[in-house]
Design an enzyme around this catalytic site. Sequence first.
Site, PDB file in Angstrom:
ATOM      1  N   ASP A  74     -50.316  46.182   1.943  1.00 21.43           N
ATOM      2  CA  ASP A  74     -51.570  45.418   2.062  1.00 21.43           C
ATOM      3  C   ASP A  74     -51.702  44.541   0.822  1.00 21.43           C
ATOM      4  O   ASP A  74     -51.822  45.051  -0.293  1.00 21.43           O
ATOM      5  CB  ASP A  74     -52.718  46.434   2.157  1.00 21.43           C
ATOM      6  CG  ASP A  74     -54.089  45.787   2.195  1.00 21.43           C
ATOM      7  OD1 ASP A  74     -54.204  44.559   2.032  1.00 21.43           O
ATOM      8  OD2 ASP A  74     -55.060  46.551   2.378  1.00 21.43           O
ATOM      9  N   ILE A  75     -51.722  43.241   1.017  1.00 26.67           N
ATOM     10  CA  ILE A  75     -51.722  42.305  -0.118  1.00 26.67           C
ATOM     11  C   ILE A  75     -52.996  42.415  -0.963  1.00 26.67           C
ATOM     12  O   ILE A  75     -52.976  42.054  -2.141  1.00 26.67           O
ATOM     13  CB  ILE A  75     -51.486  40.855   0.377  1.00 26.67           C
ATOM     14  CG1 ILE A  75     -50.981  39.958  -0.746  1.00 26.67           C
ATOM     15  CG2 ILE A  75     -52.732  40.292   1.044  1.00 26.67           C
ATOM     16  CD1 ILE A  75     -50.455  38.613  -0.286  1.00 26.67           C
ATOM     17  N   ASN A  89     -57.733  29.164   7.264  1.00 29.01           N
ATOM     18  CA  ASN A  89     -57.782  28.056   8.222  1.00 29.01           C
ATOM     19  C   ASN A  89     -58.468  26.879   7.530  1.00 29.01           C
ATOM     20  O   ASN A  89     -58.945  27.015   6.402  1.00 29.01           O
ATOM     21  CB  ASN A  89     -58.494  28.470   9.517  1.00 29.01           C
ATOM     22  CG  ASN A  89     -59.897  28.961   9.250  1.00 29.01           C
ATOM     23  OD1 ASN A  89     -60.726  28.252   8.656  1.00 29.01           O
ATOM     24  ND2 ASN A  89     -60.177  30.194   9.641  1.00 29.01           N
ATOM     25  N   GLY A 111     -57.219  38.628  10.560  1.00 30.54           N
ATOM     26  CA  GLY A 111     -55.934  38.853   9.894  1.00 30.54           C
ATOM     27  C   GLY A 111     -56.074  39.070   8.398  1.00 30.54           C
ATOM     28  O   GLY A 111     -57.033  39.699   7.924  1.00 30.54           O
ATOM     29  N   VAL A 112     -55.117  38.531   7.654  1.00 26.21           N
ATOM     30  CA  VAL A 112     -55.101  38.734   6.204  1.00 26.21           C
ATOM     31  C   VAL A 112     -56.300  38.039   5.553  1.00 26.21           C
ATOM     32  O   VAL A 112     -56.827  38.506   4.537  1.00 26.21           O
ATOM     33  CB  VAL A 112     -53.734  38.294   5.618  1.00 26.21           C
ATOM     34  CG1 VAL A 112     -53.538  36.802   5.616  1.00 26.21           C
ATOM     35  CG2 VAL A 112     -53.551  38.872   4.222  1.00 26.21           C
ATOM     36  N   ASP A 113     -56.754  36.947   6.132  1.00 26.21           N
ATOM     37  CA  ASP A 113     -57.929  36.221   5.627  1.00 26.21           C
ATOM     38  C   ASP A 113     -59.154  37.145   5.627  1.00 26.21           C
ATOM     39  O   ASP A 113     -59.881  37.245   4.617  1.00 26.21           O
ATOM     40  CB  ASP A 113     -58.146  34.996   6.539  1.00 26.21           C
ATOM     41  CG  ASP A 113     -59.126  33.980   5.993  1.00 26.21           C
ATOM     42  OD1 ASP A 113     -59.569  34.127   4.842  1.00 26.21           O
ATOM     43  OD2 ASP A 113     -59.434  33.023   6.740  1.00 26.21           O
ATOM     44  N   SER A 167     -48.762  32.093   8.637  1.00 24.67           N
ATOM     45  CA  SER A 167     -48.632  31.618  10.039  1.00 24.67           C
ATOM     46  C   SER A 167     -47.953  32.600  10.989  1.00 24.67           C
ATOM     47  O   SER A 167     -47.825  32.304  12.172  1.00 24.67           O
ATOM     48  CB  SER A 167     -47.896  30.265  10.125  1.00 24.67           C
ATOM     49  OG  SER A 167     -48.729  29.201   9.728  1.00 24.67           O
ATOM     50  N   GLY A 204     -48.905  35.503  12.073  1.00 25.99           N
ATOM     51  CA  GLY A 204     -49.804  36.356  12.852  1.00 25.99           C
ATOM     52  C   GLY A 204     -50.462  35.543  13.955  1.00 25.99           C
ATOM     53  O   GLY A 204     -49.811  35.106  14.905  1.00 25.99           O
TER      54      GLY A 204
HETATM   55  N1  AR6 Z   1     -51.778  42.247   3.806  1.00 22.75           N
HETATM   56  C1  AR6 Z   1     -50.639  41.577   4.073  1.00 22.75           C
HETATM   57  N2  AR6 Z   1     -50.381  40.974   5.251  1.00 22.75           N
HETATM   58  C2  AR6 Z   1     -51.325  41.084   6.218  1.00 22.75           C
HETATM   59  C3  AR6 Z   1     -52.560  41.747   6.022  1.00 22.75           C
HETATM   60  C4  AR6 Z   1     -52.765  42.353   4.747  1.00 22.75           C
HETATM   61  N3  AR6 Z   1     -53.895  43.015   4.455  1.00 22.75           N
HETATM   62  N4  AR6 Z   1     -53.270  41.658   7.183  1.00 22.75           N
HETATM   63  C5  AR6 Z   1     -52.514  40.968   8.072  1.00 22.75           C
HETATM   64  N5  AR6 Z   1     -51.345  40.619   7.489  1.00 22.75           N
HETATM   65  P1  AR6 Z   1     -52.578  36.141  10.000  1.00 22.75           P
HETATM   66  P2  AR6 Z   1     -51.903  33.277  10.270  1.00 22.75           P
HETATM   67  C6  AR6 Z   1     -50.212  39.853   8.039  1.00 22.75           C
HETATM   68  O1  AR6 Z   1     -52.919  36.232  11.435  1.00 22.75           O
HETATM   69  O2  AR6 Z   1     -50.915  33.597  11.322  1.00 22.75           O
HETATM   70  C7  AR6 Z   1     -57.103  33.989  10.388  1.00 22.75           C
HETATM   71  O3  AR6 Z   1     -58.123  34.122  11.342  1.00 22.75           O
HETATM   72  C8  AR6 Z   1     -50.101  39.710   9.529  1.00 22.75           C
HETATM   73  O4  AR6 Z   1     -49.545  40.889  10.105  1.00 22.75           O
HETATM   74  O5  AR6 Z   1     -53.455  36.819   9.020  1.00 22.75           O
HETATM   75  O6  AR6 Z   1     -51.528  32.327   9.180  1.00 22.75           O
HETATM   76  C9  AR6 Z   1     -57.308  32.752   9.521  1.00 22.75           C
HETATM   77  O7  AR6 Z   1     -58.668  32.533   9.256  1.00 22.75           O
HETATM   78  C10 AR6 Z   1     -49.132  38.532   9.622  1.00 22.75           C
HETATM   79  O8  AR6 Z   1     -47.788  38.989   9.443  1.00 22.75           O
HETATM   80  O9  AR6 Z   1     -52.479  34.588   9.504  1.00 22.75           O
HETATM   81  C11 AR6 Z   1     -56.712  31.663  10.365  1.00 22.75           C
HETATM   82  O10 AR6 Z   1     -57.625  31.219  11.331  1.00 22.75           O
HETATM   83  C12 AR6 Z   1     -49.491  37.681   8.398  1.00 22.75           C
HETATM   84  O11 AR6 Z   1     -50.300  38.524   7.571  1.00 22.75           O
HETATM   85  C13 AR6 Z   1     -55.537  32.353  11.040  1.00 22.75           C
HETATM   86  O12 AR6 Z   1     -55.882  33.736  11.068  1.00 22.75           O
HETATM   87  C14 AR6 Z   1     -50.272  36.429   8.736  1.00 22.75           C
HETATM   88  O13 AR6 Z   1     -51.088  36.682   9.869  1.00 22.75           O
HETATM   89  C15 AR6 Z   1     -54.259  32.199  10.249  1.00 22.75           C
HETATM   90  O14 AR6 Z   1     -53.203  32.737  11.007  1.00 22.75           O
END
Ligand code: AR6
Length: 208
Positions: free
Chosen positions: A39-40, A57, A65-67, A155, A157
């Site tokens: 977890d980052i 975004n 997600g991570v955001d 990107s 996720g």
């Molecule tokens: N630590 C590390 N990686 C993580 C964590 C965490 N705590 N949580 C999820 N991931 P995503 P995107 C991974 O969807 O594709 C948001 O709504 C996840 O498994 O977070 O760039 C934003 O507001 C995946 O491998 O980001 C944007 O609208 C990676 O992080 C949109 O999602 C990225 O997944 C951005 O989509």
Amino acid sequence: SSILAARAFSMAASGFGGGDTFRLSAAPGAGALKLHKGDITLWTVDGATDAIVNAANERMLGGGGVDGAIHRAAGSELVEACRKVPEVKPGVRCPTGEARITPAFKLPVSRVIHTVGPIYDMDKHPEVSLKNAYENSLKLAKENGIQYIAFPAISCGIFRYPPEEASKIAVSTAQQFSDDIKEVHFVLFSDDLYEIWRKTAQEMLSQF
Ligand code: AR6
């Protein structure tokens, strides 16, 4: 036990164990690339000169997600700081491929660098946008004296970028900054993603 897990992760992230380490170039004193699964929001190496990157975004006011995880861990001051980032057009604080920096508030790092990767099926040149997202994040880190930086798989996720292709762009862009940043870390959220990044790093870099 979650406190223990957090400590264990932070030790791993600090280089005391776990993860794979590679050289970003063969030059003496060049930076390293390190991989972790986890977890980052728990990552830190040196609270004064480190930053995590958020896969945000264009509105930059949080999301899933991570955001979502980063905003929850940083506390509500983060969204207030993001709101103060000027809009470049209505509703857009950070166009795709660009990056912005804020304080990190309750996170253990000093700064959060927010970047926006491409939505894979909607972007005409997703590989260019993804490269720009990594490159502009690393440039902003360099300009702000960040020596340790951690990225999630931008990107990969909700935005559906194929992770094998994404990992090649992530590693090759990190290589460009081998003289500027001490350590570029990738914190991968699953075993599958970790293996993809490890395989790419093994193909492209030499291991310490
Ligand atoms: N630590 C590390 N990686 C993580 C964590 C965490 N705590 N949580 C999820 N991931 P995503 P995107 C991974 O969807 O594709 C948001 O709504 C996840 O498994 O977070 O760039 C934003 O507001 C995946 O491998 O980001 C944007 O609208 C990676 O992080 C949109 O999602 C990225 O997944 C951005 O989509």
